[in-house]
Design a protein around this motif. Structure first.
Motif, mmCIF file in Angstrom:
data_model
loop_
_atom_site.group_PDB
_atom_site.id
_atom_site.type_symbol
_atom_site.label_atom_id
_atom_site.label_comp_id
_atom_site.label_asym_id
_atom_site.label_seq_id
_atom_site.Cartn_x
_atom_site.Cartn_y
_atom_site.Cartn_z
ATOM 1 N N VAL A 61 -46.214 13.683 21.273
ATOM 2 C CA VAL A 61 -46.278 14.595 22.422
ATOM 3 C C VAL A 61 -45.978 16.054 22.061
ATOM 4 O O VAL A 61 -46.121 16.939 22.903
ATOM 5 N N THR A 62 -45.560 16.309 20.816
ATOM 6 C CA THR A 62 -45.332 17.697 20.391
ATOM 7 C C THR A 62 -46.314 18.137 19.308
ATOM 8 O O THR A 62 -46.189 19.238 18.775
ATOM 9 N N GLY A 63 -47.254 17.270 18.936
ATOM 10 C CA GLY A 63 -48.236 17.656 17.916
ATOM 11 C C GLY A 63 -47.654 17.736 16.517
ATOM 12 O O GLY A 63 -48.097 18.533 15.697
ATOM 13 N N THR A 64 -46.644 16.920 16.232
ATOM 14 C CA THR A 64 -46.029 16.912 14.903
ATOM 15 C C THR A 64 -46.162 15.534 14.266
ATOM 16 O O THR A 64 -46.568 14.567 14.919
ATOM 17 N N GLY B 69 -55.292 15.619 18.034
ATOM 18 C CA GLY B 69 -56.052 16.382 19.018
ATOM 19 C C GLY B 69 -55.275 16.618 20.290
ATOM 20 O O GLY B 69 -54.085 16.289 20.368
ATOM 21 N N VAL B 70 -55.954 17.229 21.250
ATOM 22 C CA VAL B 70 -55.340 17.420 22.562
ATOM 23 C C VAL B 70 -56.141 16.644 23.593
ATOM 24 O O VAL B 70 -57.350 16.433 23.447
ATOM 25 N N LEU C 282 -52.776 19.034 26.107
ATOM 26 C CA LEU C 282 -51.528 18.663 25.435
ATOM 27 C C LEU C 282 -51.813 17.698 24.280
ATOM 28 O O LEU C 282 -52.758 16.911 24.337
ATOM 29 N N PRO C 283 -50.982 17.758 23.230
ATOM 30 C CA PRO C 283 -51.267 16.979 22.025
ATOM 31 C C PRO C 283 -51.100 15.466 22.206
ATOM 32 O O PRO C 283 -50.301 15.016 23.033
ATOM 33 N N PRO D 265 -54.531 23.961 11.640
ATOM 34 C CA PRO D 265 -53.682 22.871 12.144
ATOM 35 C C PRO D 265 -53.639 22.872 13.677
ATOM 36 O O PRO D 265 -53.792 23.925 14.304
ATOM 37 N N LEU D 266 -53.441 21.691 14.237
ATOM 38 C CA LEU D 266 -53.407 21.562 15.700
ATOM 39 C C LEU D 266 -52.373 22.498 16.332
ATOM 40 O O LEU D 266 -52.607 23.092 17.378
ATOM 41 N N LEU D 267 -51.214 22.616 15.660
ATOM 42 C CA LEU D 267 -50.121 23.400 16.250
ATOM 43 C C LEU D 267 -50.467 24.874 16.431
ATOM 44 O O LEU D 267 -49.831 25.569 17.220
ATOM 45 N N SER D 268 -51.500 25.329 15.697
ATOM 46 C CA SER D 268 -51.876 26.737 15.875
ATOM 47 C C SER D 268 -52.441 26.980 17.272
ATOM 48 O O SER D 268 -52.571 28.114 17.713
#
Lengths: 537, 98
Positions: free
Chosen positions: A212-215, A478-479, A484-485, A518-521
């Motif tokens: 849920v935090t994309g990590t 992905g989101v 949201l991730p 990266p997704l977090l970007s």
């Protein structure tokens, strides 16, 4: 810890770098770099650990007022370690590859000299007199500890809302939960407050916050990482592991903390497989000959459409990389949640008996009547434990009380056998098993707080691995439609953690090729909300 | 209608040494059905021919040589105690006086 440094006696930060290297790194944001990139920059003399550590402390100071990932920030101690590492490196000493790379540690892991609360009032202000083995290993590797991260009280929860010290906010949307119980570690890494963190996973507390935090989050094989110095929740399920932004970083960290420890009798005696090697191999994006089993029971109703869509797309990528994707059935997984409801409270009620106000932590003396030990215990535990902890202790006490033990705990242990058999059969057909990590994206803070059952459903896909002791990983894939991730879960047979890293690194590489970053970007910029002086920091 | 009564919750809280307030007792009495439902669920498959697994991986007991090793110094062990006296934990009265 190294001896006290006298101000002004140090080389200035960056003192051992060349002017050209300094100019090159001046434009780089050190908090955006992976641990692997930081490790290389440190070894090349382009940056110092003091620079890297200070950059993360500055980031914490700037945004943790909004995120609240940390319960305690150990700035002085972290910088002392950083200075020590820099001095040793300057003197030509051979150091661990991660030496100088800072890390955050979940507050359920005891740290000598740093407050450790496990998110509970009953341990408010307690300062452990010893280090957990995994903390000793972080220190031996020269990794500065930035601080202790927020969590559900005694790791009971899936949203970090059961912390006695306030909510942690999801960096993707501050009105949403960061997952739990290790929401603080996942949020710290997602918010670039730390490149690495330590989590613990009893039913999904590393993997679900990762999703849920994309990590990236990894629950190693049961016994793969020492639990000496972990405040136990359910001893037959608990496992500590890495929380990072990349699969390779998890492998690097896993190799620091993993391996046998004579002080933990459940610690596996055999050496770890080559995890970093597996991650590097996987990052080529080639999975020729790897059999990937889709668990039929973990991909149906109850999974958000966006979660399912991302899952199907990821499977397509794995197929394209040469993997053979098959469907497997694990018919007893649908009983995992019920078994978990029985096993976890039973073991927790026993483990938490030590918080009795006698030897450490809170002591509340009742004001009316005689202050006997028994009455002090009742008053201390009544005042020191939160609602969810009380609920689970009462449940466990019921399940273990005379006449019920066989029917309750005993029956749940039988389900465990059935789930292990399901895994054994599935791993004959596939090298790894996969599913979405969590059924939905992060929900709003407060949304499920009064509905324990809905809260538990977050862990439906992650619990079977804990019951069987097999390793699991969540990789951001992905989101969802809400932006949201979501996470992709990979499970491997016990002691074959290297398979997680090979497949996880391959999926990560293939996804990032498509995304270009990266997704977090894609996470929004965080508002600056400085840390305020207050309680429990 | 919950299967575990308020009185039963009070008894369990006593066993677990947790003082509960009246509102807590009332609320918990309504929240404990999950355990009865869970038992019903696992009973569907936990038949007598299935052996129980206590531990996820088969491990045998671990022994070490019975030798004296360095241990936590007494003052460190007592540093976090609510009360200490003469190198020991100071605790409230444990036995009733005759």
């Amino acid at each position: 810890m190294a001896g006290r440094h006298v101000a002004g006696s140090e080389d200035p930060p960056g003192g051992s770098t060349t002017p050209a290297a300094e100019a090159a790194t001046a434009t780089r944001d050190l908090t955006r770099m992976s641990a692997d990139e930081l490790s290389r920059a440190l070894r090349a003399g382009e940056v110092t650990s003091v620079m890297v550590t200070q950059a993360h402390l500055d980031r914490i100071a700037a945004v943790d007022g909004a995120v609240h990932a940390f319960l305690h920030v150990a700035a002085e101690e972290a910088l002392a370690t950083a200075r020590d590492v820099d001095a040793r490196r300057a003197a030509g000493e051979e150091l661990h590859p991660l030496a100088g790379v800072p890390i955050a540690v979940k507050d359920v892991v005891v740290t000598k000299g740093l407050p450790t609360t496990a998110g509970s009032r009953i341990l408010e202000g307690w300062v452990p007199p010893y280090d957990a083995t995994l903390v000793e290993r972080l220190k031996a590797a020269g990794m500065p500890i930035l601080g202790k991260t927020n969590m559900d009280e005694f790791a009971m929860g899936s949203s970090t809302e059961h912390s006695a010290y306030g909510n942690t906010h999801n960096p993707w949307d501050l009105d949403r939960i960061p997952g739990g119980s290790g929401g603080g570690s996942a949020a710290a890494v997602a918010a670039y407050e730390a490149p690495l963190a330590i989590g613990t996973d009893t039913g999904g507390s590393i993997r679900q916050p990762g999703a849920v935090t994309g990590t990236v989050g990894v629950k190693p094989t049961y016994g793969g990482v020492s639990r000496y110095g972990l405040i136990a929740l359910a001893s037959s399920l608990d496992q500590a592991g890495p929380v990072t932004r990349t699969v390779l970083d998890s492998a690097l960290l896993h190799e620091v903390i993993g391996g046998h420890d004579r002080r933990d009798s459940t610690s596996l005696p055999e050496p770890l497989p080559d995890l970093v090697g597996a991650a590097r191999l996987g990052s080529s994006g080639d999975l020729t000959g790897v059999r990937v089993g889709v668990v039929h029971e973990l991909n149906g109703d109850g999974y958000q459409p966006g979660v399912r869509a991302r899952f199907e797309e990821s499977l397509e990528l794995l197929r394209g990389a040469g993997a053979e994707v098959v469907e497997v059935s694990c018919p007893h997984f649908e009983y995992a949640l019920a078994a978990y409801y029985l096993i976890l409270p039973s073991e927790a009620s026993s483990n938490l008996a030590k918080f009795d106000g006698m030897r450490f932590g809170l002591r509340v003396v009742p004001t009316d009547g005689p202050a006997t030990a028994e009455r002090v215990m009742g008053a201390t535990r009544g005042a020191g434990f939160g609602d969810e902890v009380k609920r689970r202790i009462i449940l466990g006490t019921y399940a273990l009380s005379a006449g019920y033990y066989d029917a309750y705990y005993g029956s749940a242990q039988k389900v465990r056998t059935l789930i292990q058999r399901d895994f054994e059969a599935a791993f004959e057909q596939a090298d790894v098993l996969v599913s979405p990590t969590a059924p939905t994206t992060a929900f709003k803070l407060g949304e499920k707080l009064d509905d324990p059952l809905a809260m538990y459903l977050n862990d439906v896909a992650t619990i079977p691995a804990n019951l069987a002791g097999v390793p699991g990983m969540s990789v951001p894939n992905g989101v969802s439609d809400d932006g949201l991730p979501v996470g992709f879960q990979i499970l491997a047979p016990a002691r074959a953690d290297d398979r997680l890293y090979r497949v996880g690194a391959a999926l990560e590489a293939l996804l990032e090729r498509g995304w270009g970053a990266p997704l977090l970007s894609r996470a929004p910029e965080l508002p600056t909300a400085p840390l305020t002086e207050g309680t429990a920091r | 209608m919950s299967t575990i009564s308020r009185e039963e919750v009070a008894r369990l809280a006593g066993l677990a040494r947790i003082d509960l307030t009246e509102p807590e007792l009332n609320r918990l009495a309504g929240e404990l059905d999950v355990i009865v439902e869970s038992v019903a669920r696992v009973s569907e498959v936990a038949t007598s021919d299935v052996p129980a697994t206590s531990h996820p991986l088969p491990l045998t007991n671990v022994f070490r040589e019975d030798v004296v090793e360095a241990a936590l110094p007494v003052e460190d062990a007592l540093a976090g105690a609510p009360s200490a006296e003469g190198g020991r934990f100071a605790v409230p009265q444990i036995l009733e006086e005759d």
